[in-house]
Design an enzyme around this catalytic site. Structure first.
Site, short mmCIF file in Angstrom:
data_model
loop_
_atom_site.label_atom_id
_atom_site.label_comp_id
_atom_site.label_asym_id
_atom_site.label_seq_id
_atom_site.Cartn_x
_atom_site.Cartn_y
_atom_site.Cartn_z
N ASP A 35 89.33 -36.50 -10.26
CA ASP A 35 89.83 -36.50 -8.89
C ASP A 35 89.21 -37.58 -8.03
O ASP A 35 89.65 -37.81 -6.91
CB ASP A 35 89.58 -35.14 -8.23
CG ASP A 35 90.48 -34.05 -8.79
OD1 ASP A 35 91.55 -34.39 -9.32
OD2 ASP A 35 90.12 -32.86 -8.69
N ARG B 45 119.39 -37.45 -8.08
CA ARG B 45 118.66 -36.24 -7.69
C ARG B 45 117.36 -36.62 -6.99
O ARG B 45 116.85 -37.72 -7.15
CB ARG B 45 118.29 -35.42 -8.93
CG ARG B 45 119.44 -34.79 -9.68
CD ARG B 45 118.91 -34.24 -10.98
NE ARG B 45 119.94 -33.51 -11.73
CZ ARG B 45 119.89 -33.27 -13.03
NH1 ARG B 45 118.86 -33.72 -13.74
NH2 ARG B 45 120.84 -32.58 -13.62
N MET C 179 97.39 -33.50 -10.34
CA MET C 179 96.13 -32.83 -10.06
C MET C 179 95.54 -33.32 -8.74
O MET C 179 95.85 -34.40 -8.26
CB MET C 179 95.15 -33.06 -11.20
CG MET C 179 95.45 -32.22 -12.43
SD MET C 179 94.19 -32.35 -13.70
CE MET C 179 94.67 -30.99 -14.76
N ARG D 292 92.71 -30.81 -6.44
CA ARG D 292 92.45 -29.51 -5.81
C ARG D 292 92.10 -29.66 -4.33
O ARG D 292 92.66 -28.98 -3.48
CB ARG D 292 91.32 -28.79 -6.55
CG ARG D 292 90.91 -27.46 -5.96
CD ARG D 292 89.83 -26.80 -6.79
NE ARG D 292 90.36 -26.34 -8.06
CZ ARG D 292 90.88 -25.13 -8.27
NH1 ARG D 292 90.94 -24.27 -7.26
NH2 ARG D 292 91.33 -24.79 -9.46
#
Length: 343
Positions: free
Chosen positions: A128, A163, A170, A172
């Site tokens: 992250d 579309r 990922m 958090r």
């Protein structure tokens, strides 16, 4: 000197390159003996370690995952944990220093051990890229590359069917992967935990793109909190360490976009595919340099410190700085990306 290595927390590409760099630096430069504790701090508590000769790390930099295994074991609070237990294991094995390779939680545990006088140094690890004290962590570049490739593929199928495509990546607490992969792939909206965005605004961006004859692409970090919710969507139980198991915000947004705009919308959740596979060249180099620098730090007696990056240089920072708070996406980076949304 006998040095113990461990990999703790979530896995990510580059862990094996750190191990290889540390082993080669220790053996070739200092004549050290290196061992690896199995399954993170759990291996330290159980006294489970394997020898790491040069032959064991040959060609390891290109392999994903970790040959030592990993866990989210807390070295202090877990059963059998504590300062005295760890001291006893290190004495029994003759290990004179520990190199802990992990993220914020793992290094917080390492800090407590170091504060108690144990010889511990750290290597920052999180895909992250949200660890304070370092500009970059290895694994992040690989995760962004994997996500970017997936987004490129979603764009082609979205354009074919006209579309809207929603991709959940990922992230958090920090939206670095979403921000970088979204900008790289030319996404029309990027949603991150640090910023609240209303469904009205998101649908405006989607309509603007759709009405120009394009297929909208929305990237959302798993920790994004949708309008009308006070917490992240985590209806999938909890992880082993008690944290909410995230996932589902992409599907939620897909249903809401289609309901509010009438535009056919599909979702793709990239999930753990971002953690797997071979690391990029950037991550291999960074991880190798981290491993080598960690062994140098051990020989300098830099207990309670971790290696880090400042620009292109490897530096040393105290654990306290590393665990002082998450490195989140600053406002100016979000504003920079937002100027491209809907265009």
């Amino acid at each position: 000197m006998k040095i113990g290595l461990l990999t703790s927390g979530g896995d990510c590409p580059g862990l094996n390159a750190v191990i290889r760099g540390a082993v080669l630096q220790g053996i070739k430069t200092y004549g050290d003996e290196l061992v690896g504790f199995l399954h993170g701090w759990r291996g330290v508590l159980d006294g489970r370690a394997i020898e790491l000769p040069r032959a064991r790390v040959r060609g390891l930099a290109r392999e994903g995952g970790t040959i030592l295994g990993t866990s989210r074991t807390n070295p202090i609070e877990s059963p059998g944990g504590g300062i005295e237990s760890i001291e006893r294991v290190l004495d029994e094995l003759g290990v004179e220093a520990i190199v802990a390779i992990g993220g914020e939680g793992s290094l917080a545990g390492a800090k407590r051990l170091s504060d108690a006088g144990l010889p511990v140094v750290g290597v920052p690890k999180t895909i992250d890229n949200d660890l304070s004290g370092t500009d970059y962590t290895f694994g992040f570049d690989t995760a962004v590359s994997i996500a970017t490739d997936a987004l490129d593929r979603l764009r082609t199928t979205g354009e074919s069917h006209h579309r809207c495509m929603v991709a959940e990546v990922m992230g958090r607490h920090a939206g670095w992967i979403a921000l970088h992969s979204g900008m790289s792939a030319g996404a029309h909206a990027v949603l991150i935990p640090e910023q609240r965005v209303s469904m009205d605004q998101l649908c405006t961006w989607v309509r603007e793109v759709y009405e120009r004859g394009r297929a909208p692409l929305v990237v959302v970090a798993e920790g994004f909190i949708p309008e009308g919710h006070d917490e992240v969507l985590s209806g999938k139980g909890v992880e082993q360490d008690g944290r909410p198991r995230l996932g589902g915000v992409g599907e939620y947004l897909t249903a809401e976009i289609e309901r509010l705009t009438g535009i056919e919308t599909r979702a793709a959740i990239l999930g753990h595919v971002q953690r797997g596979g071979a690391p990029t060249g950037f991550d291999r180099v960074l991880a190798t340099r981290f491993g080598m620098a960690a062994v140098d730090l051990v020989h300098d007696g830099g207990w309670g410190q971790m290696v880090a990056t400042r620009g292109t240089e490897i530096v040393r920072v105290d654990f306290a700085e590393a665990v002082s708070g998450l490195k989140t996406v600053p406002q100016h980076r979000w504003d920079e990306a937002r100027s491209l949304f809907g265009r």
